[in-house]
Scaffold this motif. Sequence first.
Motif, PDB file in Angstrom:
ATOM      1  N   ASP A 246       0.821  -1.218   0.000  1.00 60.21           N
ATOM      2  CA  ASP A 246       0.000   0.000   0.000  1.00 60.21           C
ATOM      3  C   ASP A 246       0.852   1.264   0.000  1.00 60.21           C
ATOM      4  OD1 ASP A 246      -2.781  -1.097   0.305  1.00 60.21           O
ATOM      5  OD2 ASP A 246      -1.811  -2.067   2.014  1.00 60.21           O
ATOM      6  N   TRP A 247       1.960   1.230   0.779  1.00 59.41           N
ATOM      7  CA  TRP A 247       2.777   2.436   0.936  1.00 59.41           C
ATOM      8  C   TRP A 247       4.259   2.102   0.869  1.00 59.41           C
ATOM      9  CZ3 TRP A 247       0.406   6.924   0.686  1.00 59.41           C
ATOM     10  CH2 TRP A 247      -0.954   6.997   1.076  1.00 59.41           C
ATOM     11  N   LEU A 267       4.337   1.448  -8.006  1.00 59.23           N
ATOM     12  CA  LEU A 267       3.551   2.364  -7.172  1.00 59.23           C
ATOM     13  C   LEU A 267       3.573   3.764  -7.775  1.00 59.23           C
ATOM     14  CD1 LEU A 267       4.732   1.492  -3.530  1.00 59.23           C
ATOM     15  CD2 LEU A 267       2.657   0.716  -4.680  1.00 59.23           C
ATOM     16  N   GLN A 271       1.614   7.046  -3.516  1.00 62.16           N
ATOM     17  CA  GLN A 271       1.718   5.967  -2.525  1.00 62.16           C
ATOM     18  C   GLN A 271       3.080   5.974  -1.823  1.00 62.16           C
ATOM     19  OE1 GLN A 271       0.292   3.156  -5.696  1.00 62.16           O
ATOM     20  NE2 GLN A 271      -0.403   2.036  -3.894  1.00 62.16           N
ATOM     21  N   ARG A 299      -2.656   8.677   6.559  1.00 64.53           N
ATOM     22  CA  ARG A 299      -2.547   7.962   5.282  1.00 64.53           C
ATOM     23  C   ARG A 299      -2.335   6.456   5.523  1.00 64.53           C
ATOM     24  NH1 ARG A 299       1.832  11.339   2.002  1.00 64.53           N
ATOM     25  NH2 ARG A 299       2.370  12.027   4.099  1.00 64.53           N
ATOM     26  N   GLN A 304      -2.968  -2.155   6.452  1.00 65.71           N
ATOM     27  CA  GLN A 304      -2.213  -1.875   5.221  1.00 65.71           C
ATOM     28  C   GLN A 304      -0.770  -2.379   5.324  1.00 65.71           C
ATOM     29  OE1 GLN A 304      -2.817   2.387   4.556  1.00 65.71           O
ATOM     30  NE2 GLN A 304      -4.392   1.889   3.050  1.00 65.71           N
TER      31      GLN A 304
END
Length: 324
Positions: A246-247, A267, A271, A299, A304
């Motif tokens: 996700d990040w 990404l 992100q 965020r 996540q």
Amino acid sequence: MTPRWSKVAGVGGYLPAEVRSNQDLSALVDTSDSWIFERTGIRNRHIAAADETASSMAEIAARQALLMAGVAFDQVDLIIVATGTPDRVYPSAACLLQQRLGISSGCPAFDVQAACSGTVFALSVADQFIKTGAASTVLVAGSEVCSRIVDWTDRSTCILFGDGAGAVLLTASEQPGILTTRIHSDGAFEDLLYCPNPHAAALAKQAEAAYIHMRGNEVFKMAVNTLGRIVDETLEACGLQQTDVDWLVPHQANIRIIAATAKKLGLSMEQVILTLENQGNTSSASLLLALNQGVRDGRIQPGQIVLMEAFGAGFTWGSALVRF
Ligand code: UT7
């Protein structure tokens, strides 16, 4: 036996009040805001006051992490500080942090020095302690006063670095947290990026200044290639795909290095948690400062998956893949 995972329970961060802009630097060395921003993505960096140290900045970040986690100070059973700019040669910055926090339980406290990769190395050590049951509540901080080891007459390095501290509180959990950490070193490249120890240099009668020395372009190329490989290695170790991430929370050295890693992961830059523009490269503090920002602004959400990665002097490099 029930599996033990290291869960992120709290984060914190601290930046000194003084801000030095690209404009300020152009009064010191032959450079410009446009050169610095285009080549690095940096516009400002924070500079520690004369009475601030690695342990004093780590204390502020650590208190925030402990508060967020709701953990009493005397529950901490291991303290690790990643730093290349400790207050003293010894005791370690971790011992000084322990004293500042008033933790008198006798829990172990030590520093990890892996330059800009220090925090992923510290997270890896902390994770092993938690997984084996040797510790349950681990405080990890990354704290740097880079401004004191930068040659302010060298335009190729002084534009890059800043000061600050980040912290994370890890607790043992039955739920997945740190999924894997991967850490590597290759001392063959020691002369591409280094800072002499002034005490050792004096003993050896060396005249070299005790500042950061870097062959930036060579470091840049190695960083891009190596971080591309660590991304694959990390996902493979967990049987995950790029789309599961996700990040990206990268070490903040250069926007072009970060963009290359994000591209490799498929990404978008939305992100990626970026602090580089207003903090510069804070070495081992940068990952945890970025993590702190991503968690506190909402965020990064529970459940996540976050990929942290770093590359630094040594060379050292590594990653931590974490489910929040
Ligand atoms: O965090 C630990 C790991 N560290 C890193 O990952 C840093 C990696 N390296 C970098 O980020 C980049 O290599 C730098 C930002 C340090 C430099 O960017 P570059 O695109 O690699 O530039 P360069 O070193 O190849 O220098 C290009 C030119 C040179 O001039 P000539 O020889 O082409 O005439 C430099 O002298 O830019 C000149 N230069 C500057 N000009 C204006 C170098 N520094 C500056 C400056 N302002 N501050």
